[in-house]
Write an enzyme that holds these catalytic residues in place. Structure first.
Site, PDB file in Angstrom:
ATOM      1  N   SER A  65     -18.311  13.189 122.124  1.00  0.00           N
ATOM      2  CA  SER A  65     -17.134  13.445 122.962  1.00  0.00           C
ATOM      3  C   SER A  65     -17.523  13.987 124.339  1.00  0.00           C
ATOM      4  CB  SER A  65     -16.218  14.448 122.280  1.00  0.00           C
ATOM      5  OG  SER A  65     -15.846  13.993 121.006  1.00  0.00           O
TER       6      SER A  65
HETATM    7  N1  SAH Z   1     -17.039  15.236 117.453  1.00  0.00           N
HETATM    8  C1  SAH Z   1     -17.982  14.157 117.592  1.00  0.00           C
HETATM    9  C2  SAH Z   1     -17.294  12.909 118.057  1.00  0.00           C
HETATM   10  C3  SAH Z   1     -17.276  11.980 116.979  1.00  0.00           C
HETATM   11  S1  SAH Z   1     -16.523  10.408 117.266  1.00  0.00           S
HETATM   12  C4  SAH Z   1     -19.101  14.538 118.533  1.00  0.00           C
HETATM   13  O1  SAH Z   1     -18.976  15.538 119.240  1.00  0.00           O
HETATM   14  O2  SAH Z   1     -20.114  13.848 118.547  1.00  0.00           O
HETATM   15  C5  SAH Z   1     -15.520  10.349 115.798  1.00  0.00           C
HETATM   16  C6  SAH Z   1     -16.257  10.326 114.504  1.00  0.00           C
HETATM   17  O3  SAH Z   1     -15.270  10.272 113.482  1.00  0.00           O
HETATM   18  C7  SAH Z   1     -17.166   9.115 114.302  1.00  0.00           C
HETATM   19  O4  SAH Z   1     -18.455   9.543 113.987  1.00  0.00           O
HETATM   20  C8  SAH Z   1     -16.512   8.382 113.126  1.00  0.00           C
HETATM   21  O5  SAH Z   1     -17.443   7.744 112.262  1.00  0.00           O
HETATM   22  C9  SAH Z   1     -15.790   9.514 112.413  1.00  0.00           C
HETATM   23  N2  SAH Z   1     -14.690   9.094 111.541  1.00  0.00           N
HETATM   24  C10 SAH Z   1     -13.745   8.130 111.747  1.00  0.00           C
HETATM   25  N3  SAH Z   1     -12.919   8.044 110.689  1.00  0.00           N
HETATM   26  C11 SAH Z   1     -13.344   8.979 109.790  1.00  0.00           C
HETATM   27  C12 SAH Z   1     -12.910   9.354 108.486  1.00  0.00           C
HETATM   28  N4  SAH Z   1     -11.871   8.791 107.872  1.00  0.00           N
HETATM   29  N5  SAH Z   1     -13.597  10.344 107.848  1.00  0.00           N
HETATM   30  C13 SAH Z   1     -14.663  10.948 108.426  1.00  0.00           C
HETATM   31  N6  SAH Z   1     -15.119  10.625 109.658  1.00  0.00           N
HETATM   32  C14 SAH Z   1     -14.466   9.652 110.332  1.00  0.00           C
END
Ligand code: SAH
Length: 218
Positions: A65
């Site tokens: 993010s």
């Molecule tokens: N907070 C993270 C941003 C992650 S992007 C950072 O700072 O790097 C969003 C993430 O949510 C991705 O890795 C994706 O695989 C995950 N995601 C999407 N749907 C999900 C679900 N149902 N359960 C768990 N993770 C999920």
């Protein structure tokens, strides 16, 4: 504009100033961002851009993010040192690391095994011992550990996160991007202590979608 000769410290200081000028003013949140080396969470290819205020690609087609959004969401959670926090969407683990510095325990869920494994290694490297990880579908939450004081969702759910709201304490706070398209509304739900919630819109954001089930690919 960043100068290639700037030290990481200079770049980080500039980033923190930029976040502050955009409204991330909570001293605890800014200190946590200052203490967390974002370059550790960034893939090699983009490491020199770790201190820019932008989202960057990570493995599995996901993103780390944008620091401003991490700051804004963390600030909106109004964390307390005793809080038990659930985070959905570990990704790189960057947001998790920031949460871990401001709360007692962070439970974090990710649907890609590869991302989960890499994030776990980073938590170890940084000595973050209050993070508990789970490979699984975050849409279901973590019922065995509920209720939580705070819940942060970092993937966009198409509708109200009702199942997760049920895992929040009566006076808890949940922050999540909600919407079907590429641009979503960032919402803050605050429990009124009697089973109801007030809802506030914090702005528009662009998150990857929250998907059902765990990923079959690594
Ligand atoms: N907070 C993270 C941003 C992650 S992007 C950072 O700072 O790097 C969003 C993430 O949510 C991705 O890795 C994706 O695989 C995950 N995601 C999407 N749907 C999900 C679900 N149902 N359960 C768990 N993770 C999920």
């Amino acid at each position: 504009m960043a100068d290639a000769s700037d030290t990481p410290q200079t770049r980080l200081a500039r980033l923190v100033l930029a976040l502050r000028s955009q409204g991330v003013t909570d001293p605890g949140v800014l200190a946590a961002i200052e203490k967390t080396p974002r370059d550790i969470f960034t893939p090699d290819l983009f490491r020199d851009r770790a201190w820019e205020d932008s989202a960057l690609p990570i493995a599995c087609g996901q993103t780390i993010s944008q620091p401003f959004i991490v700051g804004l969401m963390t600030q909106a959670l109004t964390l307390e040192p005793r809080a038990r926090v659930l985070e959905i969407g570990t990704g790189s683990g960057y947001q998790t690391a920031i949460l871990s510095r401001l709360s007692r325990l962070v439970y974090t869920m990710e649907r890609y095994r590869t991302l989960m494994g890499e994030a776990e290694q980073r938590f170890q490297t940084l000595g973050l011992t209050n993070v508990i990880t789970r490979f699984g579908d975050g849409g279901e939450g973590w019922p065995e550990q509920a209720p939580f004081d705070r819940i942060l969702v970092t993937a966009a759910s198409s509708d109200e996160p009702i199942r997760l709201l049920k895992q929040l304490k009566p006076s808890g706070v949940l922050v999540a991007p909600v919407g079907k398209g590429p641009v979503q509304r960032l919402l803050r739900y605050a429990g009124d202590g009697k089973g109801g919630f007030t809802q506030e819109q914090l702005g528009e954001v662009r998150f990857v979608p929250m998907l059902d089930g765990v990923a079959k690919e690594l």
